[in-house]
Design a protein around this motif. Sequence first.
Motif, PDB file in Angstrom:
ATOM      1  N   GLY A 152       0.767  -1.300  -0.184  1.00 47.94           N
ATOM      2  CA  GLY A 152      -0.047   0.050   0.032  1.00 47.94           C
ATOM      3  C   GLY A 152       0.773   1.195  -0.095  1.00 47.94           C
ATOM      4  N   THR A 153       2.038   1.161   0.620  1.00 43.24           N
ATOM      5  CA  THR A 153       2.770   2.152   0.700  1.00 43.24           C
ATOM      6  C   THR A 153       3.497   2.504  -0.606  1.00 43.24           C
ATOM      7  OG1 THR A 153       3.242   1.903   2.903  1.00 43.24           O
ATOM      8  CG2 THR A 153       4.992   3.483   2.012  1.00 43.24           C
ATOM      9  N   ILE A 154       4.024   1.477  -1.211  1.00 44.38           N
ATOM     10  CA  ILE A 154       4.447   1.615  -2.677  1.00 44.38           C
ATOM     11  C   ILE A 154       3.382   1.965  -3.590  1.00 44.38           C
ATOM     12  CG2 ILE A 154       5.440   0.145  -4.331  1.00 44.38           C
ATOM     13  CD1 ILE A 154       6.791  -1.556  -2.191  1.00 44.38           C
ATOM     14  N   GLY A 155       2.184   1.625  -3.327  1.00 43.91           N
ATOM     15  CA  GLY A 155       1.200   1.994  -4.034  1.00 43.91           C
ATOM     16  C   GLY A 155       0.859   3.483  -4.174  1.00 43.91           C
ATOM     17  N   CYS A 156       0.844   3.929  -2.802  1.00 41.24           N
ATOM     18  CA  CYS A 156       0.615   5.402  -2.393  1.00 41.24           C
ATOM     19  C   CYS A 156       1.685   6.236  -3.196  1.00 41.24           C
ATOM     20  CB  CYS A 156       0.586   5.579  -0.948  1.00 41.24           C
ATOM     21  SG  CYS A 156       0.261   7.157  -0.427  1.00 41.24           S
ATOM     22  N   THR A 157       2.962   5.748  -3.105  1.00 43.89           N
ATOM     23  CA  THR A 157       3.933   6.634  -3.689  1.00 43.89           C
ATOM     24  C   THR A 157       4.085   6.565  -5.040  1.00 43.89           C
ATOM     25  OG1 THR A 157       5.534   5.727  -1.836  1.00 43.89           O
ATOM     26  CG2 THR A 157       6.406   6.584  -3.619  1.00 43.89           C
ATOM     27  N   ILE A 158       3.667   5.544  -5.663  1.00 37.05           N
ATOM     28  CA  ILE A 158       3.461   5.389  -7.129  1.00 37.05           C
ATOM     29  C   ILE A 158       2.400   6.527  -7.663  1.00 37.05           C
ATOM     30  CG2 ILE A 158       3.038   4.156  -9.018  1.00 37.05           C
ATOM     31  CD1 ILE A 158       4.622   1.580  -7.856  1.00 37.05           C
ATOM     32  N   GLY A 159       1.233   6.356  -6.883  1.00 39.62           N
ATOM     33  CA  GLY A 159      -0.084   7.126  -7.074  1.00 39.62           C
ATOM     34  C   GLY A 159       0.552   8.536  -7.205  1.00 39.62           C
ATOM     35  N   LEU A 160       1.345   8.932  -5.823  1.00 42.59           N
ATOM     36  CA  LEU A 160       1.659  10.277  -5.819  1.00 42.59           C
ATOM     37  C   LEU A 160       2.612  10.826  -6.901  1.00 42.59           C
ATOM     38  CD1 LEU A 160       1.443  12.610  -3.824  1.00 42.59           C
ATOM     39  CD2 LEU A 160       3.530  11.756  -2.738  1.00 42.59           C
ATOM     40  N   VAL A 161       3.625  10.104  -7.347  1.00 41.84           N
ATOM     41  CA  VAL A 161       4.410  10.482  -8.481  1.00 41.84           C
ATOM     42  C   VAL A 161       3.409  10.567  -9.839  1.00 41.84           C
ATOM     43  CG1 VAL A 161       6.225   9.840 -10.178  1.00 41.84           C
ATOM     44  CG2 VAL A 161       6.400   9.562  -7.522  1.00 41.84           C
TER      45      VAL A 161
END
Length: 164
Positions: A85-94
């Motif tokens: 979820g953290t990786i997904g959030c980071t990718i989503g933010l970028v």
Amino acid sequence: MESADVILMVIGFVCMVVGLLGGVLPGLPGTPLSYVGVLLLHFTHAECFSVKFLVGWGIAVVVIQVLDYLIPIWGTKRFGGGKAGTIGCTIGLVAGLFGGPLGIILFPFIGAVIGEMLADKPFDLALKAGFGAFLGFLAGVLLKVTASLVLFYYFVVECIKMLA
């Protein structure tokens, strides 16, 4: 007051207004623009801010910019999101940076939800992690707007002193 001072004051005011808008509108570096507005006013003949004030706020602006990117990730973790979820959030933010204002608001949420679902978490838990990412985004906005408002206040106070 010299014409160069007036020009610096006007450009500084524009930076302050755009900086305040940038606290709400994703993609605009709000807090740094507000800080630039204060710096421009300082570079007039009035030199109205102390070195301690300028350095302190310079550090605060850097910290706020870093936190603006980290808080949505922290929110994801806080609401039960895992590494996916953290990786997904980071990718989503970028990815949201390229998706306009709505993209920056929604993509961290969507990325966290997708990341958690790819890690085989049930939809309700994935949704909770996405909600954490969204709350993190809102916390970042509140932080940026508050800092920009404080800088705007100091800017206006010093402008009034200069014009009096």
